[in-house]
Design an enzyme around this catalytic site. Structure first.
Site, PDB file in Angstrom:
ATOM      1  N   ASP A  11       0.168  -0.070  -9.748  1.00  0.00           N
ATOM      2  CA  ASP A  11       0.624  -0.990  -8.712  1.00  0.00           C
ATOM      3  C   ASP A  11       1.166  -0.154  -7.546  1.00  0.00           C
ATOM      4  OD1 ASP A  11       1.553  -3.442  -7.503  1.00  0.00           O
ATOM      5  OD2 ASP A  11       3.554  -2.937  -8.238  1.00  0.00           O
ATOM      6  N   ASP A  13       3.573  -1.549  -4.354  1.00  0.00           N
ATOM      7  CA  ASP A  13       4.938  -1.910  -3.951  1.00  0.00           C
ATOM      8  C   ASP A  13       5.844  -2.041  -5.168  1.00  0.00           C
ATOM      9  OD1 ASP A  13       4.773  -2.631  -0.889  1.00  0.00           O
ATOM     10  OD2 ASP A  13       2.996  -3.503  -1.830  1.00  0.00           O
ATOM     11  N   ASP A 191       5.619  -3.299 -11.696  1.00  0.00           N
ATOM     12  CA  ASP A 191       7.028  -3.697 -11.654  1.00  0.00           C
ATOM     13  C   ASP A 191       7.272  -5.189 -11.526  1.00  0.00           C
ATOM     14  OD1 ASP A 191       6.141  -3.764  -8.805  1.00  0.00           O
ATOM     15  OD2 ASP A 191       8.257  -4.234  -8.462  1.00  0.00           O
TER      16      ASP A 191
END
Length: 250
Positions: A11, A13, A191
């Site tokens: 991922d 961001d 996240d």
């Protein structure tokens, strides 16, 4: 296992970089793009970004390097330089929905519309509670009008409307059917709520899942923050043992 036994999916961001108040305010440490390129070499090319961002935006942040990317949660994909999907003209109903959404939040302070062409995100990180609630309601209303072909996806102070068929889990599985990813064990680091959904199929397929930051998770491992992720990846890039079993447990 050797390095080329793994396929690494990342991922962006909140995982590789810290989340910024505005989507365009992300700061990419200078060592990150070349470090990822070196790590890709160690992995025989099997490194991809799996993100809600468009491919073009990822290219801008990681320039001059260009990586395999599943952008917009898999709506568009670039593998070995070949790009598929990502044509806004294929989503006329969504394009009309973007106009409706922009009008609905035009008077709200601190609410940002991120038009990604084939999806649209509403950010309220900078908004007060009342405006944030109105923004969420507007996103839900437009998603409801669009119907089953689209879905509303919640994230950290953001809601995104995107094609229902697009998920990070599907994107990872699609990459794992193609060279150089095929036949490898997936490592996925993320996240957010969208990543949590992708952890499920990666776990089911015998892969390695890593949650970044606090919170309940179905991932098997955890890293504290993007700085810890970068330290791990740059260590691997410089020749450190790629040993997912050594990662801290979630």
């Amino acid at each position: 296992m050797t390095d080329t036994a793994y396929a690494l999916f990342l991922d962006f961001d909140g995982t590789l970089v810290e989340i910024a108040p505005r989507p365009d305010g992300v700061v990419v440490p200078p060592a990150l793009p070349p470090g990822l390129a070196r790590l890709r070499g160690r992995l025989g090319g099997a490194l991809a970004l799996v993100t809600g961002r468009p491919i073009a935006t990822i290219d801008g942040f990681l320039a001059p390097e260009r990586f395999d990317v599943a952008g917009l949660h898999g709506v568009e994909q670039r593998l070995a330089g070949r790009v598929a999907g990502g044509d806004p003209a294929a989503h006329p109903a969504l394009r009309a929905g973007v106009d409706t959404l922009q009008q609905a939040v035009a008077d709200l302070d601190g609410v940002l519309i991120e038009d990604k062409g084939c999806s649209v995100a509403v950010h309220w990180r900078l908004a007060n509670a009342a405006d944030a609630a109105r923004a969420q309601s507007a996103a839900a209303s437009v998603a409801g009008i669009l119907g089953e072909a689209y879905r509303l996806q919640q994230g950290k102070a953001v809601a995104e409307i995107l094609p229902a068929s697009a998920t990070k889990g599907h994107a990872i599985r699609a990459f794992l059917r193609e060279a150089p990813y095929a036949g490898r064990r997936a490592i996925f680091i993320g996240d957010d709520l969208t990543d949590e959904k992708a952890f499920v199929p990666v776990n089911e397929d015998g892969g390695i899942t890593v949650r970044v930051g606090p919170g309940d998770t179905v991932a098997r491992h955890r890293l504290a923050d993007p700085a810890a992720v970068r330290a791990l990846l740059l260590g691997w890039a410089e020749g450190g043992a790629i040993d997912p079993a050594a990662l801290p447990a979630a």
